[in-house]
Scaffold this motif. Structure first.
Motif, PDB file in Angstrom:
ATOM      1  N   ARG A 244     -13.056 -87.862 109.884  1.00 15.82           N
ATOM      2  CA  ARG A 244     -14.166 -88.630 109.864  1.00 15.82           C
ATOM      3  C   ARG A 244     -15.132 -88.128 108.646  1.00 15.82           C
ATOM      4  O   ARG A 244     -15.846 -89.020 108.067  1.00 15.82           O
ATOM      5  CB  ARG A 244     -14.995 -88.571 111.077  1.00 15.82           C
ATOM      6  N   LEU A 245     -14.993 -86.697 108.521  1.00 17.45           N
ATOM      7  CA  LEU A 245     -15.587 -86.197 107.362  1.00 17.45           C
ATOM      8  C   LEU A 245     -15.466 -86.918 106.022  1.00 17.45           C
ATOM      9  O   LEU A 245     -16.110 -86.978 105.344  1.00 17.45           O
ATOM     10  CB  LEU A 245     -15.513 -84.637 107.385  1.00 17.45           C
ATOM     11  N   PHE A 246     -13.984 -87.005 105.652  1.00 17.94           N
ATOM     12  CA  PHE A 246     -13.388 -87.298 104.513  1.00 17.94           C
ATOM     13  C   PHE A 246     -13.800 -88.727 104.259  1.00 17.94           C
ATOM     14  O   PHE A 246     -14.175 -89.172 102.973  1.00 17.94           O
ATOM     15  CB  PHE A 246     -12.033 -86.978 104.319  1.00 17.94           C
ATOM     16  N   ALA A 247     -13.593 -89.556 105.252  1.00 15.88           N
ATOM     17  CA  ALA A 247     -14.075 -90.879 105.150  1.00 15.88           C
ATOM     18  C   ALA A 247     -15.712 -91.077 104.861  1.00 15.88           C
ATOM     19  O   ALA A 247     -16.157 -91.954 104.056  1.00 15.88           O
ATOM     20  CB  ALA A 247     -14.170 -91.671 106.572  1.00 15.88           C
ATOM     21  N   PHE A 248     -16.551 -90.297 105.485  1.00 14.69           N
ATOM     22  CA  PHE A 248     -17.934 -90.137 105.386  1.00 14.69           C
ATOM     23  C   PHE A 248     -18.425 -89.757 103.759  1.00 14.69           C
ATOM     24  O   PHE A 248     -19.073 -90.468 103.080  1.00 14.69           O
ATOM     25  CB  PHE A 248     -18.421 -89.079 106.318  1.00 14.69           C
ATOM     26  N   ILE A 249     -17.308 -88.933 103.166  1.00 13.06           N
ATOM     27  CA  ILE A 249     -17.764 -88.470 101.776  1.00 13.06           C
ATOM     28  C   ILE A 249     -17.313 -89.481 100.859  1.00 13.06           C
ATOM     29  O   ILE A 249     -17.936 -89.965  99.960  1.00 13.06           O
ATOM     30  CB  ILE A 249     -16.813 -87.070 101.340  1.00 13.06           C
ATOM     31  N   GLU A 250     -16.325 -90.251 100.997  1.00 14.68           N
ATOM     32  CA  GLU A 250     -15.610 -91.307 100.320  1.00 14.68           C
ATOM     33  C   GLU A 250     -16.559 -92.451 100.420  1.00 14.68           C
ATOM     34  O   GLU A 250     -16.607 -93.134  99.402  1.00 14.68           O
ATOM     35  CB  GLU A 250     -14.308 -91.547 100.790  1.00 14.68           C
ATOM     36  N   ALA A 251     -17.289 -92.966 101.604  1.00 13.44           N
ATOM     37  CA  ALA A 251     -17.960 -94.109 101.441  1.00 13.44           C
ATOM     38  C   ALA A 251     -19.395 -93.861 100.672  1.00 13.44           C
ATOM     39  O   ALA A 251     -19.993 -94.868 100.231  1.00 13.44           O
ATOM     40  CB  ALA A 251     -18.595 -94.169 102.935  1.00 13.44           C
ATOM     41  N   ALA A 252     -19.562 -92.658 100.428  1.00  7.19           N
ATOM     42  CA  ALA A 252     -20.675 -92.474  99.426  1.00  7.19           C
ATOM     43  C   ALA A 252     -20.243 -92.189  98.052  1.00  7.19           C
ATOM     44  O   ALA A 252     -21.032 -91.808  97.050  1.00  7.19           O
ATOM     45  CB  ALA A 252     -21.602 -91.127  99.743  1.00  7.19           C
ATOM     46  N   ASP A 253     -18.921 -92.463  97.675  1.00 12.39           N
ATOM     47  CA  ASP A 253     -18.530 -92.595  96.394  1.00 12.39           C
ATOM     48  C   ASP A 253     -18.655 -90.993  95.831  1.00 12.39           C
ATOM     49  O   ASP A 253     -18.795 -90.856  94.373  1.00 12.39           O
ATOM     50  CB  ASP A 253     -19.135 -93.331  95.289  1.00 12.39           C
ATOM     51  N   LEU A 254     -18.545 -89.845  96.591  1.00  9.34           N
ATOM     52  CA  LEU A 254     -18.448 -88.583  96.202  1.00  9.34           C
ATOM     53  C   LEU A 254     -17.109 -87.948  96.259  1.00  9.34           C
ATOM     54  O   LEU A 254     -16.275 -88.711  96.991  1.00  9.34           O
ATOM     55  CB  LEU A 254     -19.631 -87.750  96.987  1.00  9.34           C
ATOM     56  N   HIS A 255     -17.224 -86.712  95.590  1.00  6.94           N
ATOM     57  CA  HIS A 255     -15.591 -86.151  95.712  1.00  6.94           C
ATOM     58  C   HIS A 255     -15.641 -84.681  96.245  1.00  6.94           C
ATOM     59  O   HIS A 255     -16.590 -84.000  95.911  1.00  6.94           O
ATOM     60  CB  HIS A 255     -15.144 -86.028  94.123  1.00  6.94           C
ATOM     61  N   PHE A 256     -14.696 -84.505  97.110  1.00  4.94           N
ATOM     62  CA  PHE A 256     -14.667 -83.236  97.819  1.00  4.94           C
ATOM     63  C   PHE A 256     -14.390 -82.125  96.749  1.00  4.94           C
ATOM     64  O   PHE A 256     -13.491 -82.276  96.080  1.00  4.94           O
ATOM     65  CB  PHE A 256     -13.667 -83.289  99.093  1.00  4.94           C
ATOM     66  N   ALA A 257     -15.054 -81.007  96.506  1.00  7.36           N
ATOM     67  CA  ALA A 257     -14.900 -80.136  95.714  1.00  7.36           C
ATOM     68  C   ALA A 257     -14.591 -78.760  96.300  1.00  7.36           C
ATOM     69  O   ALA A 257     -14.674 -77.573  95.515  1.00  7.36           O
ATOM     70  CB  ALA A 257     -16.121 -79.876  94.737  1.00  7.36           C
ATOM     71  N   GLY A 258     -14.289 -78.538  97.569  1.00  3.83           N
ATOM     72  CA  GLY A 258     -13.770 -77.399  98.016  1.00  3.83           C
ATOM     73  C   GLY A 258     -14.734 -77.004  99.166  1.00  3.83           C
ATOM     74  O   GLY A 258     -15.983 -77.276  99.408  1.00  3.83           O
ATOM     75  N   PHE A 259     -14.089 -76.231 100.059  1.00  6.19           N
ATOM     76  CA  PHE A 259     -14.932 -75.496 101.388  1.00  6.19           C
ATOM     77  C   PHE A 259     -15.791 -74.305 100.681  1.00  6.19           C
ATOM     78  O   PHE A 259     -15.320 -73.727 100.018  1.00  6.19           O
ATOM     79  CB  PHE A 259     -14.012 -75.049 102.317  1.00  6.19           C
TER      80      PHE A 259
END
Length: 389
Positions: A244-259
């Motif tokens: 759900r976290l990654f779906a949350f990020i992708e819905a905002a058109d942002l990119h995961f850049a690391g923990f």
């Protein structure tokens, strides 16, 4: 005081809650905040995310979105000298504490501009862009976290970085049940609820899982009333699992850049032998999913996001030798550090210690004139030396 503009539906009740219990409940003190937290140092974050320090990154514009009583804003000022810093929060009670904290610490003298304003993170149209946005423990208290994340994304510079902290389902299993029990008992979210919440955890049988979990894991953190209330009485809370976290990020058109706590998500922390070998051939995200399943104590996610996909810099030996270096700002001890960026004991060879000292004393000298590529590469990999192309 002007009425805040655009607001999340939970804003009035959450604002009133933090007026009663200004959070976090860290004590006020004169002088700079104790120690450091590299996640609030823009240079350290850029090096962790990008593998290098871009030109012109020395005086960033920083937003502390949901600053509470100013603990994070204080560090952001002291760890980013010369920056422009804006701290916002919906609670005037929390902001009053924040203003006193930063006045007593001398934070304003460290930066080129400091503002502390009662505003919602949904009300930022007149601001930006920001090079670094810090929003720790905020979005999960919105009625619509997705709208909050989109608002922050709209204020992020094209090459900016956003740092978030959100609750995780698994590690809050006991907390959620305690919250639900207090709701069923109708204790409320004020001083009466605080009294009865503490009474509940103290009166449950010693072997009770909820009481034991609180006693062993959270009792110290919850010594301050504001911290106890934030954990067990909060009127609005959402938590996530990784999917759900990654779906949350992708819905905002942002990119995961690391923990920002990558060591937690490394399977080497939990496995060895053949099982570790099997884990390490999995795609990165599946390794993280595996860690999530194996460690039910993970109570939160802390991570970086970017507006554009990030490809960490790759350094040839020639590039390393031509680069200049910056000694990691978040080390304990100058010029010879004894604690690393996570405030853990630091083991350095004489050659490594000498390079860090030389970089500290000769910041404009190319690294190739100071050490061999292998030494440079090792210190950079350990985030003790930050590289400038």
């Amino acid at each position: 005081m002007a009425e805040p503009g655009n607001r999340d539906a939970a804003t009035p009740v959450v604002s009133a809650f933090y007026d009663r219990f200004p959070f976090p409940g860290d004590p006020l003190q004169d002088g700079p905040p104790p120690g450091y937290n590299w996640r609030w140092c823009h240079q350290s974050v850029l090096a962790a995310v990008n593998g290098s320090l871009p030109a012109g990154s020395e005086r960033p514009r920083i937003l502390d979105a949901g600053c509470g009583t100013g603990v994070s804003t204080d560090y952001l000022c002291h760890l980013n000298p010369g920056a422009e810093v804006l701290g916002i929060d919906i609670s005037e009670g929390a902001l009053a504490v924040a203003r006193e904290r930063l006045q007593r610490s001398g934070a304003a003298a460290q930066v080129s501009q400091l503002r502390q304003e009662q505003r919602s993170l949904m009300d930022l149209e007149s601001e930006g862009p920001f090079d670094y946005i810090n929003s720790v423990g905020v979005l999960h208290h919105l009625d619509q976290p997705e709208s909050g994340l989109r608002s922050l994304a709209g204020r992020l510079a094209p090459d900016g970085v956003l740092h978030l902290f959100l609750y995780a389902d698994a590690g809050r299993w006991e907390i959620h049940r305690t919250q639900q029990a207090l709701t069923l008992l109708d204790v409320g979210t004020g001083r009466e609820g605080l009294r009865l919440g503490r009474e509940l955890l103290a009166s449950l049988p010693e072997s009770n899982r909820l009481a034991r979990h609180h006693r062993e894991r959270w009792a110290v953190d919850c010594a301050a009333d504001a911290n106890f209330a934030d954990m067990y009485l909060h009127p609005q809370e959402t938590s996530y699992n990784l999917q759900r976290l990654f779906a949350f990020i992708e819905a905002a058109d942002l990119h995961f850049a690391g923990f920002s706590n990558p060591e937690v998500w490394d399977p080497v922390r939990l496995l060895n032998g053949e099982l570790l070998e099997r884990a390490q051939v999995l795609p990165q995200r599946q390794q993280w999913l595996l860690v999530e399943q194996l460690d039910p104590d993970i109570s939160h996610f802390e991570f970086f996001l970017s507006a554009q996909p990030v490809q960490p810099a790759s350094w040839s030996d020639a590039a390393l030798q031509a680069a200049k270096g910056v000694r990691q700002p978040c080390l304990w001890g100058e010029p010879d550090p004894i604690l690393d960026r996570n405030m853990q004991p630091l083991q350095l060879s004489d050659t490594e210690r000498q390079l860090l000292r030389r970089v500290y004393e000769q910041p404009d000298t190319p690294l190739g004139a100071l050490a061999e590529p292998a030494v440079i590469r090792d210190l950079a990999a350990r985030q003790l030396l930050l590289l400038k192309a």
